[in-house]
Write a protein that holds these residues in place. Structure first.
Motif, PDB file in Angstrom:
ATOM      1  N   HIS A  45       0.757  -1.358   0.101  1.00  0.00           N
ATOM      2  CA  HIS A  45      -0.271   0.100   0.057  1.00  0.00           C
ATOM      3  C   HIS A  45       0.755   1.278  -0.154  1.00  0.00           C
ATOM      4  O   HIS A  45       0.151   2.399  -0.083  1.00  0.00           O
ATOM      5  N   TRP A  46       2.064   1.116  -0.005  1.00  0.00           N
ATOM      6  CA  TRP A  46       3.160   2.465   0.302  1.00  0.00           C
ATOM      7  C   TRP A  46       4.230   2.346  -0.758  1.00  0.00           C
ATOM      8  O   TRP A  46       4.687   3.565  -1.159  1.00  0.00           O
ATOM      9  N   LEU A  47       4.755   1.302  -1.141  1.00  0.00           N
ATOM     10  CA  LEU A  47       6.088   1.517  -2.005  1.00  0.00           C
ATOM     11  C   LEU A  47       6.177   0.335  -2.694  1.00  0.00           C
ATOM     12  O   LEU A  47       6.261  -0.919  -2.073  1.00  0.00           O
ATOM     13  N   GLY A  48       6.644   0.317  -3.889  1.00  0.00           N
ATOM     14  CA  GLY A  48       7.238  -0.866  -4.751  1.00  0.00           C
ATOM     15  C   GLY A  48       8.554  -1.128  -4.612  1.00  0.00           C
ATOM     16  O   GLY A  48       9.350  -0.385  -4.332  1.00  0.00           O
ATOM     17  N   ASP A  49       8.929  -2.251  -4.994  1.00  0.00           N
ATOM     18  CA  ASP A  49      10.262  -2.831  -4.939  1.00  0.00           C
ATOM     19  C   ASP A  49      11.114  -2.171  -5.964  1.00  0.00           C
ATOM     20  O   ASP A  49      10.612  -2.575  -7.331  1.00  0.00           O
ATOM     21  N   PRO A  50      12.162  -1.248  -5.956  1.00  0.00           N
ATOM     22  CA  PRO A  50      12.795  -0.936  -7.119  1.00  0.00           C
ATOM     23  C   PRO A  50      13.461  -1.797  -7.885  1.00  0.00           C
ATOM     24  O   PRO A  50      14.034  -1.517  -9.156  1.00  0.00           O
ATOM     25  N   PHE A  51      13.856  -2.890  -7.194  1.00  0.00           N
ATOM     26  CA  PHE A  51      14.517  -3.932  -8.044  1.00  0.00           C
ATOM     27  C   PHE A  51      13.572  -5.018  -8.747  1.00  0.00           C
ATOM     28  O   PHE A  51      14.262  -5.502  -9.437  1.00  0.00           O
ATOM     29  N   SER A  52      12.260  -4.775  -8.761  1.00  0.00           N
ATOM     30  CA  SER A  52      11.438  -5.509  -9.241  1.00  0.00           C
ATOM     31  C   SER A  52      11.443  -5.648 -10.969  1.00  0.00           C
ATOM     32  O   SER A  52      10.889  -6.362 -11.555  1.00  0.00           O
TER      33      SER A  52
END
Length: 414
Positions: A81-88
């Motif tokens: 709900h707050w942040l996605g994984d930059p490495f994804s």
């Protein structure tokens, strides 16, 4: 029959992707539009500096979006709900390396959203015109887009996991994530850098009004992609967004000019350009949910209210050079909250409930506070370390010559 249905679906998907690609190009054009719009309003000795901050944002944010920004906004949830994984989704590899080849719709959407990140950063620069170091601005842009824009875009634009859609917030094209976000950051930076030399009412008249009008025209043209493209499909909602993107800024232009005539005695070209932009800002979150009649009313209100709001900087004592606060923060707040009253099927007028107004306010003020605090901290750290503002002497002599070693108008005599 099934093959026919599949072919029809694929054709519709291709048309929608094509529209997204076209809309993305329109939105990208808006950032040079911002450069012209802002560039005409600063001193002749600052026009290159002003425009370079927009072009710098295009370059830097474009790179960061491809590297990790898309993953932070639309990747696998890192903090649900707050942040996605930059490495994804680093380098957008997940959209180009599949068995079926490049993902047409996914890449089109990634490109479209990239242009939103770019223009949000560029908008902030107007608050610190005539007095900022380019290198410091670029550092701020990179840190702010990473720590503020990408998370906020996840909250608002990630329809699968963002907290704002989960609460029922209607922000169709970025009233919170783009305009309130940029306006709050602009206010913070204006306070960090302080006032320009000689700042007072009537100070710093535009050096090139036609340049600003050209910028406003490019912004309005590109904004059809900004709003109608946010539907990510060729359908009735996209058409409604398009019509409202015509109606609201047209009415806002009139609203601004009327207030300007009453207040100052003369309607100006800068007022017309600013009114159009104020109307575009206000309709951005609401273009999918208002009838054209309510869009006209919103436009008139936005033009009038923002025309009055730009004088707040003189009463409150902060130097927001090009009225980022008065137009983008105030206009964004007005458009976002307006939905809670006049939004079709969800606002107070249709439902008799204040619920939608409450969730709209939560998103608007939540983004505003987060962006302001974060921008103030980032800007203060830069100012206290390498310095963000140029010296008063260099400001008077000319930012363009000091920072870039160029002149906007180098006239040669034989």
């Amino acid at each position: 029959m099934l093959l026919h249905a599949a072919a029809a679906y694929d054709a519709k998907g291709s048309i929608d992707a094509l529209w997204l690609l076209v809309a993305a190009a329109l939105v990208l054009l808006m950032t040079p539009g911002v450069a012209f719009f802002y560039g005409g309003m600063v001193k002749a000795k600052s026009v290159i500096s002003m425009m370079m901050m927009s072009f710098g944002a295009m370059a830097l944010v474009g790179v960061l979006w491809v590297l990790y920004g898309y993953g932070m906004v639309f990747g696998t949830p890192l903090i649900p709900h707050w942040l996605g994984d930059p490495f994804s989704a680093m380098g957008l590899q997940n959209l180009v390396g599949g068995k079926g080849g490049p993902d047409l719709g996914g890449l089109a959407f990634a490109g479209f959203q990239a242009t939103f990140a770019i223009i949000t950063v560029a908008l902030i620069s107007g608050a610190i015109a005539d007095r900022a170091k380019f290198g410091s601005w670029m550092i701020f842009a990179g840190v702010w887009v990473t720590l503020v824009y990408f998370p906020v875009a996840y909250w608002v634009f990630n329809l699968q996991d963002g907290w704002a859609p989960a609460l029922g917030v209607n922000d169709f094209a970025g009233g919170t994530a783009v305009h309130i976000n940029a306006g709050a950051a602009g206010l913070a930076l204006a306070l960090v850098l302080g006032k320009r030399v000689g700042f007072q009412k009537g100070f710093g008249k535009p050096h090139n009004v036609p340049l600003t009008l050209l910028g406003a025209a490019l912004l309005w043209f590109g904004w059809f992609g900004f709003n109608a493209g946010s539907e990510a499909a060729v359908d009735g909602i996209a058409a409604l967004a398009w019509i409202n993107t015509l109606a609201a800024p047209a009415a806002a232009t009139l609203g601004w000019l009327i207030v300007e005539k009453i207040k100052d005695g003369k309607p100006t070209a800068i007022g017309a350009a600013s009114g159009a932009v104020a109307g575009l800002v206000a309709i951005t979150p609401a273009c999918n949910i208002l009838t054209p009649g309510w869009a006209l009313l919103l436009g008139v209100l936005a033009g009038a209210v923002c025309a009055l709001a730009i004088d707040l900087k003189f009463k409150l004592g902060f130097d927001d050079s090009l009225d980022v606060v008065g137009i983008h923060l105030v206009g964004g707040l007005l458009g976002t909250l307006y939905i809670g009253i006049f939004g079709t099927g969800i606002g107070l007028i249709d439902t008799g409930s204040f619920k939608q107004l409450g969730v709209q306010a939560l998103a608007a003020f939540g983004v505003m506070i987060y962006s302001f605090v974060a921008a103030w901290i980032i800007g203060t750290v830069i100012q206290k370390t390498i310095g963000f503002r140029i010296t008063n002497e260099d400001e008077v002599a000319g930012v363009d010559t000091f920072v870039h070693g160029e002149e906007g108008y180098a006239l040669e005599t034989v």
